[in-house]
Write a protein that holds these residues in place. Sequence first.
Motif, mmCIF file in Angstrom:
data_model
loop_
_atom_site.group_PDB
_atom_site.id
_atom_site.type_symbol
_atom_site.label_atom_id
_atom_site.label_comp_id
_atom_site.label_asym_id
_atom_site.label_seq_id
_atom_site.Cartn_x
_atom_site.Cartn_y
_atom_site.Cartn_z
ATOM 1 N N ARG A 165 1.336 -1.252 -0.017
ATOM 2 C CA ARG A 165 -0.290 0.028 0.223
ATOM 3 C C ARG A 165 0.458 1.329 0.159
ATOM 4 N NH1 ARG A 165 -3.445 1.710 4.965
ATOM 5 N NH2 ARG A 165 -4.659 3.497 3.969
ATOM 6 N N ARG A 168 2.280 2.093 -3.117
ATOM 7 C CA ARG A 168 1.362 2.012 -4.277
ATOM 8 C C ARG A 168 1.240 3.529 -3.827
ATOM 9 N NH1 ARG A 168 -2.037 -1.008 -3.570
ATOM 10 N NH2 ARG A 168 -3.649 -0.491 -2.258
ATOM 11 N N GLU A 169 0.558 4.543 -2.789
ATOM 12 C CA GLU A 169 -0.007 5.377 -2.229
ATOM 13 C C GLU A 169 0.834 6.951 -2.093
ATOM 14 O OE1 GLU A 169 -1.878 5.351 1.071
ATOM 15 O OE2 GLU A 169 -4.032 3.470 0.628
ATOM 16 N N ARG A 170 2.342 5.791 -2.234
ATOM 17 C CA ARG A 170 3.076 7.521 -1.968
ATOM 18 C C ARG A 170 4.026 7.202 -2.766
ATOM 19 N NH1 ARG A 170 3.208 9.433 3.372
ATOM 20 N NH2 ARG A 170 5.732 10.213 3.261
ATOM 21 N N ASP A 172 3.616 5.643 -6.520
ATOM 22 C CA ASP A 172 2.842 4.774 -7.231
ATOM 23 C C ASP A 172 3.320 4.104 -7.862
ATOM 24 O OD1 ASP A 172 0.791 4.947 -9.584
ATOM 25 O OD2 ASP A 172 2.540 6.748 -11.218
#
Length: 264
Positions: A165, A168-170, A172
Amino acid sequence: MPSSGQVSAPPPFVALAAHPVRWRLMAELAGSDYRVRELVTRLDQPQNLVSYHLRLLRDGGLVTATRSSADRRDSYYHLDLDRCARELAGSGTALHPALRTSRTPSGPPLRPRRGRPVSVLFVCTGNSARSPVAEALLTLRSAGAVLTRSAGSRPRDHLHPDAVRVLRERFDVDVSAQRPRHLDDVADESFDLVVTLCDKAREICPEFAGPVRRMHWSIPDPAAAGGVDAQGYAAFERAAEDIDTRVGHLLPVLATTRQREGDP
């Protein structure tokens, strides 16, 4: 800047770094995290002297300490390179405004290597959080110029959901299809640098063939903060930020090392 004829004390950074023992400590810690007894050996100085100067560097905000996960009686010391860069820039400005700098010093750009690319292996215990995050971030920051791998001494069955996560979130970056691998799976590969991110894994990390440089980043296990919840995820964010900072510091080291080897 003092006017002509005035005498002022040197900036705190200069006063701290100028002492020969403290400078040697900073030079050692710039390359890897170490325990006190290792610094005693590397500097060939008495432990009480090394501990005294480490305390001064900690009081000055240049060095931090984290309790070892392998032995809670021990601590690893880490040099804050970003803080050093800011203090160094401020010291130059104190001498003369023309020495002001607005950017962090960096090394030469890292370009794809002719022949075999420079290779780095990141190691932790489970290969489910810290080491795969480091692998992904070095691959990202080097734009593929570094062949990056990760492995664990006791790999988990899958990557930790919060590691997937946070990437992915910080950043990409999608590593959802990646699976942890065992150190045995990379034993026959050649690496220029092996970086351990787990204190326990450092104690049992095997030797690799060839002139391999070793480095240690003592980063607390974010999974130890709890399960997959807000509190646990914050630990993964902190770990990823720490790793990303260290990866940024590693890039010019890799570029400089490669230039010394004769590869432009």
